[in-house]
Design a protein around this motif. Structure first.
Motif, mmCIF file in Angstrom:
data_model
loop_
_atom_site.group_PDB
_atom_site.id
_atom_site.type_symbol
_atom_site.label_atom_id
_atom_site.label_comp_id
_atom_site.label_asym_id
_atom_site.label_seq_id
_atom_site.Cartn_x
_atom_site.Cartn_y
_atom_site.Cartn_z
ATOM 1 N N SER A 66 0.848 -1.203 0.000
ATOM 2 C CA SER A 66 0.000 0.000 0.000
ATOM 3 C C SER A 66 0.873 1.238 0.000
ATOM 4 N N ALA A 67 0.678 2.076 -0.995
ATOM 5 C CA ALA A 67 1.517 3.260 -1.185
ATOM 6 C C ALA A 67 0.987 4.009 -2.403
ATOM 7 N N VAL A 68 1.592 5.157 -2.655
ATOM 8 C CA VAL A 68 1.355 5.804 -3.937
ATOM 9 C C VAL A 68 2.532 5.469 -4.845
ATOM 10 N N TYR A 69 2.231 5.086 -6.053
ATOM 11 C CA TYR A 69 3.247 4.734 -7.038
ATOM 12 C C TYR A 69 3.317 5.885 -8.041
ATOM 13 N N LEU A 70 4.496 6.493 -8.080
ATOM 14 C CA LEU A 70 4.698 7.682 -8.895
ATOM 15 C C LEU A 70 5.547 7.355 -10.114
ATOM 16 N N CYS A 71 5.101 7.827 -11.246
ATOM 17 C CA CYS A 71 5.844 7.680 -12.495
ATOM 18 C C CYS A 71 6.366 9.059 -12.889
ATOM 19 N N ALA A 72 7.526 9.075 -13.491
ATOM 20 C CA ALA A 72 8.115 10.326 -13.960
ATOM 21 C C ALA A 72 8.810 10.081 -15.286
ATOM 22 N N SER A 73 8.978 11.137 -16.058
ATOM 23 C CA SER A 73 9.702 10.999 -17.320
ATOM 24 C C SER A 73 10.583 12.215 -17.552
ATOM 25 N N SER A 74 11.550 12.037 -18.428
ATOM 26 C CA SER A 74 12.455 13.137 -18.751
ATOM 27 C C SER A 74 13.072 12.898 -20.120
ATOM 28 N N SER A 75 13.626 13.964 -20.645
ATOM 29 C CA SER A 75 14.378 13.863 -21.888
ATOM 30 C C SER A 75 15.588 14.754 -21.747
ATOM 31 N N TYR A 76 16.764 14.142 -21.726
ATOM 32 C CA TYR A 76 17.963 14.945 -21.539
ATOM 33 C C TYR A 76 18.087 15.993 -22.632
#
Lengths: 115, 111
Positions: A87-97
């Motif tokens: 049980s938690a919050v699952y965070l997604c992130a993205s980036s582009s160098y």
């Protein structure tokens, strides 16, 4: 899209069931990250995808956790045989160098509750 | 990546300036210092990044001494809405890399 999109935003599941969490990164972002954050805790790194390279899975807490990414787009985080400690919050992130250096952009998270 | 150390928590009052210092003794030549802010129930968001000296934007200022072994995030005239967790990260300036967040600094702004 305009930002990182995650679904579902909330999920309640029974202990022992499998869950799938989806992340749509910002279009053109080659790097994608998954983090877990338990209530009141810091961000726990889970997995990192960069282009077509092999993903860095060093943060996955057990073999019940897996993640896939289709090319440089959608990613799915799968948790098998869920436990209450998942049980938690699952965070997604993205980036582009190339376009934003190492600035990463987070979604709103998928809140998982295992009962 | 260089390890960072920052205070666990800080308290302040509305209208005060808040300075949060981060230590990163092993910073590499091509590393940048980046700060994120996280409000409750939200993902972190980028607030400022710098390499050396001083950087200022509409949200904060970032002060980096010549040896770059530390940095200070400065929030001018904080308000209650600045109550959040602030994370300091050292990131490579020449490639993407997995980003590991530390515990951050929990800033509480009181009326």
């Amino acid at each position: 899209g305009a930002g990182v999109s995650q679904s579902p935003s909330n999920k309640v599941t029974e202990k022992g069931k499998d869950v799938e969490l989806r992340c749509d990164p910002i279009s053109g972002h080659t790097a994608l990250y998954w983090y877990r954050q338990r209530l009141g805790q810091g961000l726990e790194f889970l997995i990192y995808f960069q282009g077509n390279s092999a993903p860095d899975k060093s943060g996955l807490p057990s073999d019940r956790f897996s993640a896939e990414r289709t090319g440089e787009s959608v990613s799915t985080l799968t948790i098998q045989r869920t436990q209450q400690e998942d049980s938690a919050v699952y965070l997604c992130a993205s980036s582009s160098y190339q376009t934003s250096g190492n600035t990463i952009y987070f979604g709103e998270g998928s809140w998982l509750t295992v009962v | 990546l260089a390890k960072t150390t920052q205070p666990i928590s800080m308290d302040s009052y509305e209208g005060q300036e808040v300075n949060i210092t981060c230590s990163h003794n092993n910073i590499a030549t091509n590393d940048y210092i980046t700060w994120y802010q996280q409000f409750p129930s939200q993902g972190p968001r980028f607030i400022i990044q710098g390499y050396k000296t001083k950087v200022t934007n509409e949200v904060a200022s970032l002060f980096i001494p010549a040896d770059r072994k530390s940095s200070t995030l400065s929030l001018p005239r904080v308000s209650l809405s600045d109550t959040a967790v602030y994370y300091c990260l050292v990131v490579p300036g020449d490639s993407s890399y997995k980003l590991i967040f530390g515990s951050g600094t929990r800033l509480l702004v009181r009326p």
